[in-house]
Design a protein around this motif. Structure first.
Motif, mmCIF file in Angstrom:
data_model
loop_
_atom_site.group_PDB
_atom_site.id
_atom_site.type_symbol
_atom_site.label_atom_id
_atom_site.label_comp_id
_atom_site.label_asym_id
_atom_site.label_seq_id
_atom_site.Cartn_x
_atom_site.Cartn_y
_atom_site.Cartn_z
ATOM 1 N N UNK A 97 0.845 -1.203 0.000
ATOM 2 C CA UNK A 97 0.000 0.000 0.000
ATOM 3 C C UNK A 97 0.879 1.251 0.000
ATOM 4 N N UNK A 98 1.846 1.291 0.909
ATOM 5 C CA UNK A 98 2.736 2.448 0.957
ATOM 6 C C UNK A 98 3.524 2.619 -0.326
ATOM 7 N N UNK A 99 3.958 1.513 -0.897
ATOM 8 C CA UNK A 99 4.724 1.556 -2.151
ATOM 9 C C UNK A 99 3.893 2.181 -3.267
ATOM 10 N N UNK A 142 -6.096 -1.879 1.211
ATOM 11 C CA UNK A 142 -6.413 -0.622 0.532
ATOM 12 C C UNK A 142 -5.820 0.591 1.244
ATOM 13 N N UNK A 143 -5.387 0.432 2.489
ATOM 14 C CA UNK A 143 -4.805 1.525 3.253
ATOM 15 C C UNK A 143 -3.842 0.990 4.282
ATOM 16 N N UNK A 144 -3.021 1.875 4.831
ATOM 17 C CA UNK A 144 -2.028 1.455 5.816
ATOM 18 C C UNK A 144 -1.677 2.645 6.700
ATOM 19 N N UNK A 173 -13.151 7.625 2.336
ATOM 20 C CA UNK A 173 -13.253 7.573 3.790
ATOM 21 C C UNK A 173 -12.250 6.666 4.465
ATOM 22 N N UNK A 174 -11.374 6.018 3.682
ATOM 23 C CA UNK A 174 -10.394 5.095 4.269
ATOM 24 C C UNK A 174 -9.378 5.859 5.105
ATOM 25 N N UNK A 175 -8.891 7.000 4.593
ATOM 26 C CA UNK A 175 -7.920 7.796 5.339
ATOM 27 C C UNK A 175 -8.524 8.314 6.646
#
Length: 333
Positions: A22-24, A66-68, A96-98
């Motif tokens: 995800x970060x990548x 989808x998020x991290x 809304x994930x963030x």
């Protein structure tokens, strides 16, 4: 949409790889895609860190990451702080994930008794940083503004002769020493004293960072972790004729990804300023990196916009701005 947050076990490589991917993907749009390589992360993230307690969280939609987020608590000092970061896949933003991850970070900070969260937002010079708008909506404020800068190590050294001449003229009374990761016994006490005053000597804006108490024992523990994760920290010091450590600078290179070096701390004791010692230690450290890591082609650094002296040093060495960086701060009620 039903998104589930799961704490990552860093020793489980499959789970850690989901978080890393995800970060990548989220960082790929930045200049030079600075996200650490998998070979680095799979070694560094599971390793014990005597300076930090680390919690990684991955957001899953069904079975897909989808998020991290990263939640880091200083354990030796600044025990009012939590350092936080979050990422969302580019194609899943504005869902809304963030916000879900941010609220989880707030809750973790409150549960840990931390009153202040510190985060960063980065973007190209002259552009609006999307992360800033999101952070302000989450209750953060801009505490400091900085610039990320890059140096081309294949060309810059050919321009350093005038700086060498200035160092020779103004710093002749000082001895310059360099070393790789392991602190020499005759320098470690002086380095510890100098590093203990770092935050009070650099422009921090409104960022609530407080001086640390570095001891030789703490430096040795830090040094041992660097050896474990296969990361070299090339350090350069200026030593006065009476043996006092007057200036210090370090630059960090992973043996698992030696193409890029990252400048860490550069500090000159107030009573020794005016002798071009900042130039002396930074030039010596960069040259040691070039000698020890011939595959290293780029160095990066970051300085506050108001750090006039260090910005001049970096500019004259050949560093050029690549990104704006905002230090974001949130105080919990």
């Amino acid at each position: 949409m039903t998104v589930e947050l799961r704490v990552v076990d860093p020793s489980d490589e499959a789970v850690l790889r989901d978080w890393w991917e995800v970060g990548h993907a989220a960082e790929a749009e930045r200049p030079h895609s600075p996200w650490p390589k998998w070979a680095q992360s799979r070694v560094a993230l599971p390793a014990h860190n005597p300076e930090r307690e680390l919690t990684l969280v991955t957001a899953y939609d069904g079975g897909s990451p989808v998020g991290a987020s990263m939640f880091s608590l200083p354990t030796k000092d600044n025990d009012h702080l939590a350092f936080v970061e979050l990422w969302v896949l580019p194609q899943r933003r504005r869902e809304g994930i963030a916000t879900l991850l941010s609220r989880d970070l707030d809750a973790r900070a409150a549960a840990a008794g931390r009153s202040t969260l510190l985060a960063e937002a980065k973007g190209l010079p002259g552009t609006v940083i999307p992360g800033e708008r999101f952070a302000l909506a989450q209750g953060y404020q801009v505490a400091n503004e900085e610039q990320e800068k890059d140096l081309d190590l294949t060309t810059a050294p050919s321009t350093w002769a005038p700086l060498d001449d200035e160092v020779a003229e103004h710093a002749a009374a000082y001895r310059i020493e360099t070393f790789d990761t392991v602190y020499p016994d005759h320098l470690i006490d002086g380095i510890a004293r100098l590093l203990s005053s770092f935050y009070s000597q650099v422009p921090l804006g409104e960022t609530d960072l407080r001086d640390s108490e570095w001891t030789p024992e703490r430096l040795r523990a830090h040094e041992a972790r660097l050896v474990e994760i296969r990361r070299s920290v090339i350090s350069a010091v200026a030593v006065s004729d009476d043996g006092e450590v007057a200036a210090f600078s370090d630059i960090r290179v992973s043996h698992l990804a030696p193409e890029t070096a990252e400048v860490g701390v550069t500090i000159v004791a107030p009573e020794h300023r005016g002798h071009r010692l900042g130039y002396a230690v930074k030039l010596a450290g960069h040259r040691r990196v070039l000698a020890d890591f011939p595959d290293c082609v780029r160095a990066t650094t970051c300085n506050a916009d108001t750090n006039t002296a260090m910005n001049l040093v970096n500019e004259r060495m050949g560093y050029v701005p690549t990104e704006r960086l905002l230090e974001l701060q949130k105080r919990l009620d």
